[in-house]
Scaffold this active site. Structure first.
Site, PDB file in Angstrom:
ATOM      1  N   CYS A 162      14.075  10.848   6.679  1.00  0.00           N
ATOM      2  CA  CYS A 162      13.910  10.445   8.082  1.00  0.00           C
ATOM      3  C   CYS A 162      15.216  10.551   8.861  1.00  0.00           C
ATOM      4  O   CYS A 162      15.225  10.862  10.047  1.00  0.00           O
ATOM      5  CB  CYS A 162      13.382   9.025   8.150  1.00  0.00           C
ATOM      6  SG  CYS A 162      14.432   7.836   7.288  1.00  0.00           S
ATOM      7  N   GLU A 186       9.678  16.279  15.106  1.00  0.00           N
ATOM      8  CA  GLU A 186      10.106  16.120  13.716  1.00  0.00           C
ATOM      9  C   GLU A 186       9.316  17.070  12.808  1.00  0.00           C
ATOM     10  O   GLU A 186       8.094  16.995  12.750  1.00  0.00           O
ATOM     11  CB  GLU A 186       9.867  14.672  13.276  1.00  0.00           C
ATOM     12  CG  GLU A 186      10.399  14.393  11.897  1.00  0.00           C
ATOM     13  CD  GLU A 186      10.101  12.973  11.421  1.00  0.00           C
ATOM     14  OE1 GLU A 186       8.969  12.511  11.600  1.00  0.00           O
ATOM     15  OE2 GLU A 186      11.022  12.348  10.861  1.00  0.00           O
ATOM     16  N   LYS A 233       0.891  -1.182   0.000  1.00  0.00           N
ATOM     17  CA  LYS A 233       0.000   0.000   0.000  1.00  0.00           C
ATOM     18  C   LYS A 233       0.922   1.223   0.000  1.00  0.00           C
ATOM     19  O   LYS A 233       1.443   1.630   1.030  1.00  0.00           O
ATOM     20  CB  LYS A 233      -0.871  -0.018   1.266  1.00  0.00           C
ATOM     21  CG  LYS A 233      -2.222   0.680   1.123  1.00  0.00           C
ATOM     22  CD  LYS A 233      -2.166   2.146   0.787  1.00  0.00           C
ATOM     23  CE  LYS A 233      -1.862   3.017   1.983  1.00  0.00           C
ATOM     24  NZ  LYS A 233      -1.604   4.428   1.570  1.00  0.00           N
ATOM     25  N   GLU A 283       9.615   1.377  10.913  1.00  0.00           N
ATOM     26  CA  GLU A 283      10.709   2.326  10.630  1.00  0.00           C
ATOM     27  C   GLU A 283      10.090   3.719  10.699  1.00  0.00           C
ATOM     28  O   GLU A 283       9.311   4.086   9.823  1.00  0.00           O
ATOM     29  CB  GLU A 283      11.283   2.087   9.234  1.00  0.00           C
ATOM     30  CG  GLU A 283      11.864   0.705   9.009  1.00  0.00           C
ATOM     31  CD  GLU A 283      13.227   0.512   9.657  1.00  0.00           C
ATOM     32  OE1 GLU A 283      13.745   1.448  10.297  1.00  0.00           O
ATOM     33  OE2 GLU A 283      13.758  -0.603   9.548  1.00  0.00           O
TER      34      GLU A 283
HETATM   35  P1  NAD Z   1       2.464   8.530   7.449  1.00  0.00           P
HETATM   36  O1  NAD Z   1       2.607   7.789   8.713  1.00  0.00           O
HETATM   37  O2  NAD Z   1       1.490   9.635   7.373  1.00  0.00           O
HETATM   38  O3  NAD Z   1       2.065   7.541   6.260  1.00  0.00           O
HETATM   39  C1  NAD Z   1       2.842   6.424   5.892  1.00  0.00           C
HETATM   40  C2  NAD Z   1       1.968   5.384   5.241  1.00  0.00           C
HETATM   41  O4  NAD Z   1       1.023   4.920   6.197  1.00  0.00           O
HETATM   42  C3  NAD Z   1       1.152   5.889   4.057  1.00  0.00           C
HETATM   43  O5  NAD Z   1       1.118   4.894   3.061  1.00  0.00           O
HETATM   44  C4  NAD Z   1      -0.230   6.087   4.651  1.00  0.00           C
HETATM   45  O6  NAD Z   1      -1.257   5.990   3.705  1.00  0.00           O
HETATM   46  C5  NAD Z   1      -0.283   4.929   5.623  1.00  0.00           C
HETATM   47  N1  NAD Z   1      -1.274   5.085   6.715  1.00  0.00           N
HETATM   48  C6  NAD Z   1      -1.722   6.226   7.289  1.00  0.00           C
HETATM   49  N2  NAD Z   1      -2.620   5.944   8.253  1.00  0.00           N
HETATM   50  C7  NAD Z   1      -2.740   4.592   8.301  1.00  0.00           C
HETATM   51  C8  NAD Z   1      -3.500   3.683   9.101  1.00  0.00           C
HETATM   52  N3  NAD Z   1      -4.329   4.108  10.038  1.00  0.00           N
HETATM   53  N4  NAD Z   1      -3.345   2.363   8.876  1.00  0.00           N
HETATM   54  C9  NAD Z   1      -2.493   1.903   7.944  1.00  0.00           C
HETATM   55  N5  NAD Z   1      -1.758   2.711   7.143  1.00  0.00           N
HETATM   56  C10 NAD Z   1      -1.868   4.034   7.327  1.00  0.00           C
HETATM   57  O7  NAD Z   1       3.927   9.013   7.081  1.00  0.00           O
HETATM   58  P2  NAD Z   1       4.363   9.936   5.871  1.00  0.00           P
HETATM   59  O8  NAD Z   1       3.945  11.333   6.154  1.00  0.00           O
HETATM   60  O9  NAD Z   1       3.935   9.293   4.585  1.00  0.00           O
HETATM   61  O10 NAD Z   1       5.952   9.808   5.947  1.00  0.00           O
HETATM   62  C11 NAD Z   1       6.745  10.628   6.715  1.00  0.00           C
HETATM   63  C12 NAD Z   1       7.190   9.911   7.969  1.00  0.00           C
HETATM   64  O11 NAD Z   1       7.877   8.710   7.628  1.00  0.00           O
HETATM   65  C13 NAD Z   1       8.182  10.725   8.778  1.00  0.00           C
HETATM   66  O12 NAD Z   1       7.874  10.608  10.138  1.00  0.00           O
HETATM   67  C14 NAD Z   1       9.517  10.051   8.462  1.00  0.00           C
HETATM   68  O13 NAD Z   1      10.515  10.241   9.425  1.00  0.00           O
HETATM   69  C15 NAD Z   1       9.106   8.631   8.344  1.00  0.00           C
HETATM   70  N6  NAD Z   1      10.101   7.860   7.593  1.00  0.00           N
HETATM   71  C16 NAD Z   1      10.867   6.949   8.266  1.00  0.00           C
HETATM   72  C17 NAD Z   1      11.839   6.219   7.574  1.00  0.00           C
HETATM   73  C18 NAD Z   1      12.708   5.196   8.274  1.00  0.00           C
HETATM   74  O14 NAD Z   1      13.308   4.391   7.595  1.00  0.00           O
HETATM   75  N7  NAD Z   1      12.807   5.208   9.590  1.00  0.00           N
HETATM   76  C19 NAD Z   1      12.014   6.431   6.205  1.00  0.00           C
HETATM   77  C20 NAD Z   1      11.219   7.373   5.563  1.00  0.00           C
HETATM   78  C21 NAD Z   1      10.259   8.072   6.265  1.00  0.00           C
END
Ligand code: NAD
Length: 482
Positions: A285, A383, A177, A252
């Protein structure tokens, strides 16, 4: 079907080897000009269920496919990625606004490498055998089943394939997804897997919003692993939903990583490392967004940093001379501006930036550096996920370590020092999944990757990926009577 930067991209899901549409769609908007570039099927419970069923049906055969054949197919997918590298790069740039230069030179080659690396690693994965009172213990890596992979928008295909490749290599089937702001390269990858000859149902894509398609996938009892990269608040929802079925999770998450600059460091290198933190418009991230600088060199460091950062070229990410592109989305842009305004209201000073780039308009936010920030303030602890850095000073090594470890995160830490002894001492005490000494972003897929504290749960990379995507089994056999 949409045409994005001259490339045909399907807007439907990919389930059981077929394109499937939903009755409703959502708009996919390019951050470059905020124009709609594609209509994407809006999946929910029905599509998630269908994809998990398709993946479940494909599992028995795929999990029994020989390791050599699985590895061959993963290499064929990598070939397909390399063949379409230019297309994947321009589509990803149009979809998420990250630099075309980076996609062409670093990111898309890494996507292909993800498949090659885990294909090759699979073939070296050992079966351990040992004896207990004449009984033979045989430890094997059994595939776990259907894996739900949920990914963010900041490096869509790179992060997705880092999960897809080991999951498939291990003999699992997958439902991906992708983030709703960047659905396109996942769709192209579906085409590539089909052309590579991956059997139907082994790889599936469900498009849609997190709270709908994502939540439905995580809650599905047919799912045996959930691997998630994204934010801490979403991780809480996912953990709660996965708990109902006791589905093992890999998380992650975000960070607020420090860059420690000691007075004995090569200051030019330290400045380069600091300015690098604006990469991908600060939407990384791992970014070391808290610059912690030893007081005696802070003035010199700051002057050199400001000179270098001010020379960054902000503009259209498709232009190969651009250093910083736009933020991903209007909502994220406003969120960043909210952080900046609140930091100012709390008394912080923006030495550079501090607002939108009004020359460019749209979603372009100026690279920003705050000084005069208070230790407990929001800008130092939360963040932002944008081009916003803070600078604080320290007097002693002890104080530097304390400041570095002071947030609820622990994803990464970078330090610049000319002393090998100090590097060893300090890195031992830092709470972080990855520590870089006099370098940044040097990554090997063999290495464990993940976060401490609220930056994550579990580690990926090398054997650690297989550890997560497999059910380890020990078979104990009594001596055979001959
Ligand atoms: P997000 O948590 O808003 O969304 C990530 C994914 O989760 C999307 O596909 C979204 O549709 C899905 N999602 C949202 N709500 C959900 C739910 N209730 N159930 C299941 N899936 C759901 O994050 P974002 O804004 O897309 O990404 C940014 C974040 O990701 C930042 O916090 C960043 O630090 C983190 N990040 C971490 C890493 C790592 O490797 N540690 C790498 C890249 C990004």
């Amino acid at each position: 079907m949409a045409t994005v930067a001259g490339v045909a991209v399907e807007g439907g899901h990919w389930i059981g080897g077929e394109r499937v549409s939903s009755p409703t769609t959502f708009d996919d908007v390019s951050p470059i000009d905020e124009k709609v570039i594609a209509e994407i099927s809006r999946g929910g419970e029905r599509e998630a269920r269908a994809a998990v069923e398709a993946a479940g049906k494909a599992f028995p055969s795929w999990s029994r496919t020989s390791r050599e054949e699985r590895a061959r197919l993963l290499h064929a997918i990598a070939d397909g990625v390399e063949k379409r590298l230019d297309q994947l790069a321009i589509v990803e740039t149009t979809d998420n606004g990250a630099l075309l230069r980076s996609h062409l030179r670093g990111v898309m080659p890494r996507v292909a490498h993800n498949f090659r690396f885990f294909a090759d690693w699979l073939l070296t994965l050992g079966h351990e055998d040992f004896e207990t009172r004449g009984h033979r213990n045989h430890v094997s890596w059994d595939p776990a089943g259907v894996c739900a992979l949920i990914t963010p928008w900041n490096a869509p295909l790179m992060l997705a394939t880092w999960k897809i490749a080991p999951a498939l290599a291990a003999g699992n089937t997958v439902v991906l997804k992708p983030a709703e702001w960047t659905p396109l390269t996942a769709s192209l990858l579906a085409d590539i897997t089909a052309q590579a000859g991956l059997p139907d149902g082994v790889f599936n894509v469900v498009q849609g919003y997190g709270a709908e398609a994502g939540a439905a996938l995580v809650a599905d009892p047919g799912v045996r692993r959930v691997s998630f990269t994204g934010s801490v608040p979403t991780a809480r929802h996912i953990s709660t939903a996965a708990a109902a079925n006791l589905t093992p999770l890999s998380l992650e998450l975000g960070g607020k990583s420090p860059l420690l600059v000691f007075a004995d460091s090569d200051l030019d290198l330290a400045v380069d490392l600091a300015v690098e933190q604006y990469d991908n418009a600060g939407q990384v991230c791992l970014s070391a967004v808290r610059l912690l600088v030893e007081e005696s060199v802070a003035e010199e460091f700051t002057a050199r940093f400001v000179a270098k950062a001010s020379a960054l070229n902000q503009g259209d990410p498709r232009d190969l001379a651009t250093d910083i592109g736009p933020q991903i989305h209007r909502r994220q842009f406003e969120r960043i501006d909210g952080f900046v305004q609140r930091a100012r209201a709390e008394g912080a000073t923006a030495l550079i930036g501090g607002g939108p780039n009004t020359d460019l308009g749209g979603l372009y936010y100026r690279p920003t550096l705050f000084t005069g920030v208070a230790a407990g303030s929001e800008i130092v602890n939360e963040e932002v996920f944008g081009p916003v850095l803070t600078l604080q000073t320290f007097r002693t090594e002890e104080q530097a370590v304390e400041m570095a470890n002071s947030t609820r995160f622990g994803l990464a830490a970078t330090l610049a020092t000319g002393s090998e002894e100090r590097a060893a001492r300090v890195s031992e005490r830092l709470v972080a999944g990855t520590v870089w000494v006099n370098c940044f972003f040097v990554r090997d897929l063999k290495a464990p990757f993940g976060g401490s504290r609220q930056s994550g749960v579990g580690r990926e990379g090398g054997d650690w990926s297989f550890d997560f995507y497999c059910d380890l089994k020990n078979t104990v056999t009594a001596p055979w009577e001959k």
